[in-house]
Design a protein around this motif. Structure first.
Motif, PDB file in Angstrom:
ATOM      1  N   VAL A  60       0.893  -1.180   0.000  1.00 51.19           N
ATOM      2  CA  VAL A  60       0.000   0.000   0.000  1.00 51.19           C
ATOM      3  C   VAL A  60       0.921   1.217   0.000  1.00 51.19           C
ATOM      4  O   VAL A  60       1.277   1.750   1.048  1.00 51.19           O
ATOM      5  N   ASP A  61       1.334   1.613  -1.213  1.00 49.58           N
ATOM      6  CA  ASP A  61       2.472   2.529  -1.304  1.00 49.58           C
ATOM      7  C   ASP A  61       2.074   3.995  -1.478  1.00 49.58           C
ATOM      8  O   ASP A  61       2.936   4.850  -1.577  1.00 49.58           O
ATOM      9  N   ARG A  62       0.781   4.289  -1.526  1.00 46.98           N
ATOM     10  CA  ARG A  62       0.309   5.672  -1.607  1.00 46.98           C
ATOM     11  C   ARG A  62      -0.960   5.819  -0.759  1.00 46.98           C
ATOM     12  O   ARG A  62      -1.679   4.852  -0.547  1.00 46.98           O
ATOM     13  N   ILE A  63      -1.200   7.063  -0.349  1.00 45.65           N
ATOM     14  CA  ILE A  63      -2.284   7.332   0.606  1.00 45.65           C
ATOM     15  C   ILE A  63      -2.966   8.649   0.257  1.00 45.65           C
ATOM     16  O   ILE A  63      -2.288   9.603  -0.139  1.00 45.65           O
ATOM     17  N   ARG A  82       4.914  17.698   1.894  1.00 44.83           N
ATOM     18  CA  ARG A  82       6.293  17.279   2.218  1.00 44.83           C
ATOM     19  C   ARG A  82       6.523  15.780   2.018  1.00 44.83           C
ATOM     20  O   ARG A  82       7.653  15.319   2.111  1.00 44.83           O
ATOM     21  N   ASP A  83       5.480  15.001   1.706  1.00 43.97           N
ATOM     22  CA  ASP A  83       5.662  13.554   1.550  1.00 43.97           C
ATOM     23  C   ASP A  83       5.067  13.112   0.223  1.00 43.97           C
ATOM     24  O   ASP A  83       3.856  13.206   0.021  1.00 43.97           O
ATOM     25  N   ASP A  84       5.920  12.616  -0.683  1.00 43.00           N
ATOM     26  CA  ASP A  84       5.430  12.331  -2.039  1.00 43.00           C
ATOM     27  C   ASP A  84       4.608  11.050  -2.128  1.00 43.00           C
ATOM     28  O   ASP A  84       4.117  10.694  -3.195  1.00 43.00           O
ATOM     29  N   ARG A  85       4.409  10.352  -1.014  1.00 45.55           N
ATOM     30  CA  ARG A  85       3.518   9.183  -0.996  1.00 45.55           C
ATOM     31  C   ARG A  85       2.082   9.576  -0.632  1.00 45.55           C
ATOM     32  O   ARG A  85       1.192   8.743  -0.654  1.00 45.55           O
ATOM     33  N   VAL A  86       1.906  10.856  -0.281  1.00 44.26           N
ATOM     34  CA  VAL A  86       0.616  11.287   0.275  1.00 44.26           C
ATOM     35  C   VAL A  86       0.016  12.420  -0.552  1.00 44.26           C
ATOM     36  O   VAL A  86       0.708  13.369  -0.914  1.00 44.26           O
ATOM     37  N   LEU A  87      -1.278  12.308  -0.875  1.00 38.59           N
ATOM     38  CA  LEU A  87      -2.068  13.416  -1.403  1.00 38.59           C
ATOM     39  C   LEU A  87      -3.122  13.762  -0.358  1.00 38.59           C
ATOM     40  O   LEU A  87      -3.459  12.924   0.484  1.00 38.59           O
ATOM     41  N   ALA A  88      -3.660  14.992  -0.443  1.00 33.28           N
ATOM     42  CA  ALA A  88      -4.596  15.439   0.588  1.00 33.28           C
ATOM     43  C   ALA A  88      -5.942  15.833   0.000  1.00 33.28           C
ATOM     44  O   ALA A  88      -6.046  16.194  -1.171  1.00 33.28           O
ATOM     45  N   THR A  89      -6.976  15.740   0.844  1.00 36.48           N
ATOM     46  CA  THR A  89      -8.253  16.379   0.556  1.00 36.48           C
ATOM     47  C   THR A  89      -8.592  17.270   1.749  1.00 36.48           C
ATOM     48  O   THR A  89      -8.125  17.026   2.865  1.00 36.48           O
ATOM     49  N   GLY A 285      -4.617  11.626  -8.967  1.00 37.86           N
ATOM     50  CA  GLY A 285      -3.194  11.633  -9.268  1.00 37.86           C
ATOM     51  C   GLY A 285      -2.803  12.643 -10.308  1.00 37.86           C
ATOM     52  O   GLY A 285      -3.623  13.448 -10.692  1.00 37.86           O
ATOM     53  N   PRO A 286      -1.540  12.599 -10.782  1.00 31.71           N
ATOM     54  CA  PRO A 286      -0.522  11.666 -10.328  1.00 31.71           C
ATOM     55  C   PRO A 286       0.039  12.051  -8.955  1.00 31.71           C
ATOM     56  O   PRO A 286      -0.059  13.191  -8.553  1.00 31.71           O
ATOM     57  N   TRP A 287       0.570  11.040  -8.281  1.00 27.81           N
ATOM     58  CA  TRP A 287       1.168  11.329  -6.979  1.00 27.81           C
ATOM     59  C   TRP A 287       2.410  12.180  -7.184  1.00 27.81           C
ATOM     60  O   TRP A 287       2.887  12.872  -6.384  1.00 27.81           O
TER      61      TRP A 287
END
Ligand SMILES: [Zn+2]
Length: 287
Positions: A60-63, A82-89, A285-287
């Motif tokens: 589970v490499d993205r969140i 600050r974390d390229d594995r994470v996107l926000a809403t 995406g993209p992440w």
């Protein structure tokens, strides 16, 4: 014992109750809806980075980290930046919006964040007839409408919380016009409502509830949802999948839910993970 000590003791107990890690996925997938901030607060001992790394270990490499009020939305946007594995809403939760003294002011703060490049969704917003009583419904709908406009103005996905409100969610979206990308978070309808959402082009995100014994209608709903309109989520720290219902949830438990979804839909797990990732890239995406 002071309240603070009690809370810390309770949190430590909960952290100790985290289920063991599931068998890693062969094809990576992402968690489309999680609350890492609340997970850390509720369990006490695990760091945010630890939760993200633990998830990556099982594929589970993205969140997608979801905000529920102005402070948590800011926290989510900062983490994604600050974390390229994470996107926000970012959003005001439908059960909180009616309690705010200055809803318009709070919506302006959400709008200011919605323009950030790593904020990719507006939500969770929507309607909750279960926890909000009749007196709060007008403000709740006003907030939902405000969020829909923000999503459209910024070209971001709309992430919908729908609790006992299927018909009203569709009514408001019909009246306002839906944004291009609509995600039904923690999808909770039956096959008929799923088919209606699919027909409208919405994306259905399934949580650990799909693994519950009592959730046969949800598995029917998953069965009528094409893989290109399907996502998977934890909604952590809530809704821990079986067989660990009642224990704390975190993104590393996604494999349990995605395997249940594969079983419900007749898809192969690897193919489903690949399809969900492609849908995620299209929506967030993209992440
Ligand atoms: Zn949520």
């Amino acid at each position: 014992m002071s309240t603070r000590e009690e809370r810390a003791a309770r949190a430590a107990r909960r952290a100790g109750e985290f289920p063991p890690p599931p068998e890693p996925l062969a094809v990576p997938v992402f968690d489309s809806h999680t609350h890492l901030d609340i997970t850390v607060q509720e369990t006490g001992t695990t760091s945010v980075d630890g939760l993200i790394a633990q998830a990556a270990k099982v594929g589970v490499d993205r969140i997608v980290q979801v905000g529920v009020d102005v402070p948590s939305s800011r926290w989510s946007a900062d983490l994604a930046a600050r974390d390229d594995r994470v996107l926000a809403t970012v959003a005001l939760h439908p059960n909180d919006a009616p309690l705010l003294s200055d809803l318009d002011g709070a919506l302006r703060e959400i709008e200011a964040m919605a323009g950030q490049p790593r904020v990719r969704g507006v939500g969770e917003t929507g309607l909750d007839m279960f926890r909000t009583g009749a007196d709060g419904r007008k403000a709740q709908e006003e907030s939902f409408r405000g969020h829909i406009e923000i999503a459209k103005r910024h070209g971001k996905a709309l992430v919908i919380h729908d609790r006992d409100a299927h018909a009203d969610i569709l009514r408001v979206l019909d009246e306002t016009g839906a944004p291009d990308a609509v995600v039904m978070h923690c999808f909770s309808g039956d096959g008929e409502f799923a088919a209606e959402c699919v027909r409208r082009g919405f994306v259905l995100s399934f949580a650990g509830t799909v693994t519950f014994k009592s959730a046969a209608p949800l598995r029917v709903a998953a069965g009528v949802t094409p893989p290109e309109q399907m996502l998977v989520e934890t909604d952590a720290p809530f809704l821990t999948p079986m067989p660990y219902r009642g224990r704390p949830n975190a993104p590393y438990l996604i494999p349990l839910t995605v395997r249940a979804l594969a079983a419900a839909t007749g898809a192969g797990v690897d193919a489903l993970c690949a399809a969900i990732s492609a849908t995620g890239e299209r929506v967030f995406g993209p992440w």
